[in-house]
Enzyme design. Sequence first.
Site, PDB file in Angstrom:
ATOM      1  N   LYS A 120       0.834  -1.208   0.000  1.00 43.60           N
ATOM      2  CA  LYS A 120       0.000   0.000   0.000  1.00 43.60           C
ATOM      3  C   LYS A 120       0.864   1.252   0.000  1.00 43.60           C
ATOM      4  O   LYS A 120       0.586   2.209  -0.737  1.00 43.60           O
ATOM      5  CB  LYS A 120      -0.902  -0.002   1.229  1.00 43.60           C
ATOM      6  CG  LYS A 120      -1.606   1.331   1.498  1.00 43.60           C
ATOM      7  CD  LYS A 120      -2.265   1.327   2.848  1.00 43.60           C
ATOM      8  CE  LYS A 120      -2.950   2.663   3.129  1.00 43.60           C
ATOM      9  NZ  LYS A 120      -1.986   3.774   3.267  1.00 43.60           N
TER      10      LYS A 120
ATOM     11  N   ASP B  60      -5.733   8.704   7.781  1.00 40.18           N
ATOM     12  CA  ASP B  60      -5.858   8.176   9.130  1.00 40.18           C
ATOM     13  C   ASP B  60      -5.648   9.246  10.198  1.00 40.18           C
ATOM     14  O   ASP B  60      -4.834  10.150  10.039  1.00 40.18           O
ATOM     15  CB  ASP B  60      -4.832   7.070   9.365  1.00 40.18           C
ATOM     16  CG  ASP B  60      -5.185   5.798   8.613  1.00 40.18           C
ATOM     17  OD1 ASP B  60      -6.380   5.620   8.307  1.00 40.18           O
ATOM     18  OD2 ASP B  60      -4.284   4.993   8.340  1.00 40.18           O
TER      19      ASP B  60
END
Length: 422
Positions: free
Chosen positions: A23, A117
Amino acid sequence: MAEHFRVNGGARLTGEIQVVGAKNSVLKLMAAALLAEGTTTLTNCPEILDVPLMADVLRSLGCEVRIDGATVEITAPAQPNEAADYRSVSKLRASVCVLGPLVARCRRAVVPLPGGDAIGSRPLDMHANGLRKLGAHTEISHGKVVAHAEDLKGAQIWLDFPSMGATENILMAAVLAEGTTVIDNAAREPEIVDLCRMLQQMGAKIEGSGSSTLTVHGVTSLQPTQHRVIGDRIVGATWAFAAAMTRGEVTVHGVDPHHLELVLDKLRTAGADTSTTDDSFTVAMAERPRAVDFVTLPYPGFATDLQPMAIALSAVAEGTSMITENVFEARFRFVDEMIRLGADARTDGHHAVVRGVERLSSAPVWASDIRAGAGLVLAGLCADGSSEVWDVEHIDRGYPRFVENLRELGADVSRVTSEPDR
């Protein structure tokens, strides 16, 4: 109605698992495709939510993006749009990495401040300062990063901190700048090396890949390429911790074990047996783990992304562990959810002290970010009864086939849709 994971504790994870592309690499490689007109093809891409989100960012810049399983094709136009779409950018932090390529190709970029996040402050000052050194005028105002330059010229750039994002943006701008750029105190992560390798395949001239000093000799243009994304060391390490916590035995394929030397060393200190090949490793744990201290640092230090897994392991270990967080100050939000699961833990500034218990207790918990979510699921595997992990869209952003992989290793985990009861 919302999805959550139902995790029944007590299973010992055993078997083999294949890890796909990282990722933390694929999203930057997708952005790098902006640097060359034509079609760039990425293979071994993870099938996670962040890949289509990044595709939307690139489409807003005029690219055509086709996703077919683990293959992503990006066709960049002769003149990309200079302004990224706010709605697309706001959904993931990695979208800021289009800044460098846009300045390099268009000499102008407008990128809204990205989302992502909730793990702490991640300012863009180093990104902006690095681009200024290359000759761009940059400012951050009204929720946007605005940069423009008549010409980009090589420069000597020192980073106050080896930030991956700043290194990536400056590197991608420097490859098309006139002259030579030297980036000192650059990030050294394997994902940075992967980006350098792809840029070199496109025709960039980069020296020092994998070291703290990158030297970039600018070229006038780059060409599209085909590139295989490096294996995801964070996902691979997650399975390693899962094996140790459940006293299981798991072989992980598709990851270079040299990228996880410190992780495997910590697990050996905790009592695990490990073995490696060129592209795989095995972790086996027969007894209850022993307590180990962890300190997060930029690579080659212990990755901050693995801090939740370290706390989860410490929660069931024999003895007391201290975990020190040096990268993201808000990452200890995860500890409150671990306490719901019966962990004996407390935090004080950058430190968490965890006294291991024989077994955790089942409870409903909420994931605040990708890695916290994974850590909570691993903790649930070591709890009595059935736990619920909510806000699992975070986990889906970073872990392909997370539930399926756990079930194949013997875990009793399922995806459930119901009404959350906070």
